[in-house]
Design a protein around this motif. Structure first.
Motif, PDB file in Angstrom:
ATOM      1  N   THR A   1       0.798  -1.365   0.186  1.00 20.49           N
ATOM      2  CA  THR A   1       0.158  -0.002   0.066  1.00 20.49           C
ATOM      3  C   THR A   1       0.851   1.204  -0.108  1.00 20.49           C
ATOM      4  O   THR A   1       0.479   2.430  -0.080  1.00 20.49           O
ATOM      5  N   GLY A   2       2.210   1.085   0.104  1.00 22.50           N
ATOM      6  CA  GLY A   2       3.274   2.172   0.057  1.00 22.50           C
ATOM      7  C   GLY A   2       3.301   2.694   1.361  1.00 22.50           C
ATOM      8  O   GLY A   2       4.112   3.794   1.635  1.00 22.50           O
ATOM      9  N   GLY A   3       2.970   2.015   2.614  1.00 21.87           N
ATOM     10  CA  GLY A   3       3.220   2.618   3.954  1.00 21.87           C
ATOM     11  C   GLY A   3       2.275   2.690   4.736  1.00 21.87           C
ATOM     12  O   GLY A   3       2.265   3.120   6.127  1.00 21.87           O
ATOM     13  N   ARG A   4       0.736   2.370   4.257  1.00 23.02           N
ATOM     14  CA  ARG A   4      -0.462   2.693   5.183  1.00 23.02           C
ATOM     15  C   ARG A   4      -0.440   1.501   6.355  1.00 23.02           C
ATOM     16  O   ARG A   4      -1.019   1.803   7.313  1.00 23.02           O
ATOM     17  N   LEU A   5       0.397   0.493   5.919  1.00 22.51           N
ATOM     18  CA  LEU A   5       0.159  -0.680   7.026  1.00 22.51           C
ATOM     19  C   LEU A   5       1.534  -0.698   7.890  1.00 22.51           C
ATOM     20  O   LEU A   5       1.391  -0.987   8.910  1.00 22.51           O
ATOM     21  N   TYR A   6       2.556  -0.590   7.073  1.00 24.60           N
ATOM     22  CA  TYR A   6       3.882  -0.761   7.948  1.00 24.60           C
ATOM     23  C   TYR A   6       4.618   0.703   8.306  1.00 24.60           C
ATOM     24  O   TYR A   6       5.570   0.726   8.630  1.00 24.60           O
ATOM     25  N   VAL A   7       3.640   1.855   7.994  1.00 26.10           N
ATOM     26  CA  VAL A   7       4.404   3.222   8.197  1.00 26.10           C
ATOM     27  C   VAL A   7       5.323   3.306   6.937  1.00 26.10           C
ATOM     28  O   VAL A   7       5.163   4.624   6.374  1.00 26.10           O
ATOM     29  N   GLN A   8       6.094   2.455   6.649  1.00 22.80           N
ATOM     30  CA  GLN A   8       7.112   2.586   5.523  1.00 22.80           C
ATOM     31  C   GLN A   8       6.822   1.506   4.444  1.00 22.80           C
ATOM     32  O   GLN A   8       6.333   0.646   4.835  1.00 22.80           O
ATOM     33  N   SER A   9       6.992   1.916   2.983  1.00 22.75           N
ATOM     34  CA  SER A   9       6.844   0.991   2.185  1.00 22.75           C
ATOM     35  C   SER A   9       7.736  -0.341   2.210  1.00 22.75           C
ATOM     36  O   SER A   9       7.306  -1.523   1.827  1.00 22.75           O
ATOM     37  N   ILE A  10       9.107   0.189   2.700  1.00 19.85           N
ATOM     38  CA  ILE A  10      10.069  -1.099   2.877  1.00 19.85           C
ATOM     39  C   ILE A  10      10.634  -1.018   3.893  1.00 19.85           C
ATOM     40  O   ILE A  10      11.247   0.136   4.407  1.00 19.85           O
ATOM     41  N   ILE A  11      10.791  -1.877   5.072  1.00 18.89           N
ATOM     42  CA  ILE A  11      11.451  -2.046   6.094  1.00 18.89           C
ATOM     43  C   ILE A  11      12.409  -3.097   6.245  1.00 18.89           C
ATOM     44  O   ILE A  11      11.905  -4.151   6.141  1.00 18.89           O
ATOM     45  N   GLY A  12      13.655  -2.788   6.368  1.00 23.72           N
ATOM     46  CA  GLY A  12      14.873  -3.837   6.380  1.00 23.72           C
ATOM     47  C   GLY A  12      15.595  -4.004   7.533  1.00 23.72           C
ATOM     48  O   GLY A  12      15.826  -2.677   7.804  1.00 23.72           O
ATOM     49  N   GLU A  13      15.725  -4.616   8.368  1.00 20.96           N
ATOM     50  CA  GLU A  13      16.472  -4.948   9.509  1.00 20.96           C
ATOM     51  C   GLU A  13      17.594  -5.875   9.641  1.00 20.96           C
ATOM     52  O   GLU A  13      17.496  -6.938   8.834  1.00 20.96           O
ATOM     53  N   HIS A  14      18.773  -5.858  10.320  1.00 22.06           N
ATOM     54  CA  HIS A  14      19.653  -6.719  10.590  1.00 22.06           C
ATOM     55  C   HIS A  14      20.120  -6.920  11.930  1.00 22.06           C
ATOM     56  O   HIS A  14      19.995  -5.907  12.683  1.00 22.06           O
ATOM     57  N   LEU A  15      20.727  -8.103  12.255  1.00 25.17           N
ATOM     58  CA  LEU A  15      20.893  -8.388  13.634  1.00 25.17           C
ATOM     59  C   LEU A  15      22.284  -7.474  13.993  1.00 25.17           C
ATOM     60  O   LEU A  15      23.244  -7.593  13.322  1.00 25.17           O
ATOM     61  N   VAL A  16      22.299  -6.965  14.928  1.00 23.89           N
ATOM     62  CA  VAL A  16      23.361  -6.304  15.569  1.00 23.89           C
ATOM     63  C   VAL A  16      23.738  -6.675  17.011  1.00 23.89           C
ATOM     64  O   VAL A  16      22.603  -6.251  17.884  1.00 23.89           O
ATOM     65  N   ASN A  17      24.600  -7.406  17.540  1.00 23.97           N
ATOM     66  CA  ASN A  17      24.558  -7.812  18.707  1.00 23.97           C
ATOM     67  C   ASN A  17      23.347  -8.497  19.424  1.00 23.97           C
ATOM     68  O   ASN A  17      22.539  -8.297  20.492  1.00 23.97           O
ATOM     69  N   GLY A  18      22.602  -9.320  18.390  1.00 26.34           N
ATOM     70  CA  GLY A  18      21.378 -10.110  18.758  1.00 26.34           C
ATOM     71  C   GLY A  18      20.193  -9.270  18.750  1.00 26.34           C
ATOM     72  O   GLY A  18      19.110 -10.088  18.935  1.00 26.34           O
ATOM     73  N   ARG A  19      20.209  -8.175  18.366  1.00 28.82           N
ATOM     74  CA  ARG A  19      19.155  -7.469  18.192  1.00 28.82           C
ATOM     75  C   ARG A  19      18.940  -6.661  16.883  1.00 28.82           C
ATOM     76  O   ARG A  19      19.903  -6.232  16.244  1.00 28.82           O
ATOM     77  N   TYR A  20      17.657  -6.512  16.147  1.00 26.18           N
ATOM     78  CA  TYR A  20      17.471  -6.028  15.255  1.00 26.18           C
ATOM     79  C   TYR A  20      17.548  -4.398  15.204  1.00 26.18           C
ATOM     80  O   TYR A  20      16.976  -3.818  16.045  1.00 26.18           O
ATOM     81  N   GLU A  21      18.186  -3.775  14.023  1.00 19.32           N
ATOM     82  CA  GLU A  21      18.298  -2.414  13.803  1.00 19.32           C
ATOM     83  C   GLU A  21      18.160  -2.348  12.215  1.00 19.32           C
ATOM     84  O   GLU A  21      18.213  -3.165  11.303  1.00 19.32           O
ATOM     85  N   GLN A  22      17.305  -1.250  12.055  1.00 19.60           N
ATOM     86  CA  GLN A  22      16.653  -0.885  10.610  1.00 19.60           C
ATOM     87  C   GLN A  22      17.816  -0.071   9.869  1.00 19.60           C
ATOM     88  O   GLN A  22      18.587   0.522  10.157  1.00 19.60           O
TER      89      GLN A  22
END
Length: 230
Positions: free
Chosen positions: A148-169
C-alpha cells in the motif's frame, strides 16, 4: 551481483514430514508481490540450470519455520512461523522440500533472509510476534514490504539486520527516480518501491532486474512441473 558461495553437500537425507498445515487465504495484493519477489530472487541467486531448485540454496514462500518442542499431549504441530518468503544458503533443499518445513536445529542454522508482505490482517503480527521469533532464532536479515506504500507498516519497505542479537533498521533511502528503499548487504540487492510496485536493483550498477511476463510464466510452469503439480 555476487551471491554467497554455498558449500557442496554430500549428506542429503529426507527427514520425516511435518503434519500438513491448513492453507490460509491471502489477499491478491499480497500474493502478486510475493510471487514476483520469489521469481526474481530465484533467477538472480540461482541462475541457469539450477532454477528453481538449487541443491544448497533454498528460496521459497510459505515454508514453515519450526522451533521448540510440541507441547506434551498436543496433537498439533510444534511452534512455528510461516514467512512469506525466505532464503537460506548452504542447506539441504531436497530434505526441506520433502519435509515441507524448515528446522534451524536440523539444518544447523536459521534462514539467512526473511521477507513478509503486508496484508491488513497480519501487519501487527509481522511487526511484533514474527519479528520477535526471527530475532530469537538469529535470522540475519528481516524485511517487510507494504504494497500500500506505507499505510500498513508506516514505510513501504523496512529492512532490519541483527546487531549484537537485536534488530536494527537499515536507513530508508529516497532515489532520484522517485522510489524509496534499502539495500540488503547479505544478498547484495537493492529493494525499492515505486508507482505501486516492488522492484529489485543491482546496488553496484543501479540497474533493475526484470523479466518479461512470458519468462515469468515459463519459470512458474517449470516450478510446478518439478514439484509434480502437473
Amino acid at each position: 551481483m555476487t551471491a554467497p558461495k554455498p558449500k557442496t553437500r554430500t549428506d542429503a537425507k529426507v527427514w520425516a514430514p511435518y503434519p500438513e498445515l491448513p492453507r490460509v487465504p491471502q489477499d491478491m495484493r499480497q500474493n502478486l508481490p510475493i510471487d514476483d519477489l520469489q521469481d526474481l530472487l530465484r533467477s538472480i541467486l540461482t541462475p541457469g540450470d539450477h532454477y528453481p531448485y538449487h541443491p544448497t540454496i533454498l528460496i521459497g514462500r510459505e515454508i514453515p519455520i519450526y522451533y521448540g518442542e510440541r507441547r506434551p499431549g498436543s496433537s498439533g504441530p510444534p511452534p512455528h512461523v510461516i514467512p512469506d518468503c525466505l532464503v537460506a544458503f548452504d542447506v539441504d533443499t531436497a530434505a526441506i522440500w520433502e519435509r515441507i518445513g524448515y528446522d534451524p536445529i536440523q539444518n544447523g542454522k536459521p534462514p539467512d533472509f526473511v521477507m513478509e508482505v503486508a496484508p491488513p490482517s497480519t501487519r501487527r503480527n509481522d511487526s511484533d510476534r514474527k519479528r520477535d521469533v526471527y530475532e530469537m532464532l538469529g535470522v540475519p536479515e528481516y524485511w517487510r514490504f507494504d504494497p500500500t506504500g506505507g499505510r500498513l507498516y508506516v514505510q513501504s519497505i523496512i529492512g532490519e539486520h541483527l546487531v549484537n542479537g537485536r534488530y536494527e533498521q537499515f536507513p530508508l533511502i529516497r532515489y532520484a527516480d522517485g522510489s524509496e528503499g534499502s539495500t540488503s548487504p547479505l544478498l547484495n540487492l537493492n529493494f525499492r518501491w515505486r508507482d505501486q510496485r516492488f522492484y529489485v536493483h543491482n546496488p553496484t550498477t543501479g540497474l533493475e532486474y526484470e523479466h518479461t511476463r512470458e519468462e515469468i510464466v515459463r519459470l512458474r510452469e517449470e516450478n510446478r512441473r518439478l514439484r509434480g503439480e502437473g
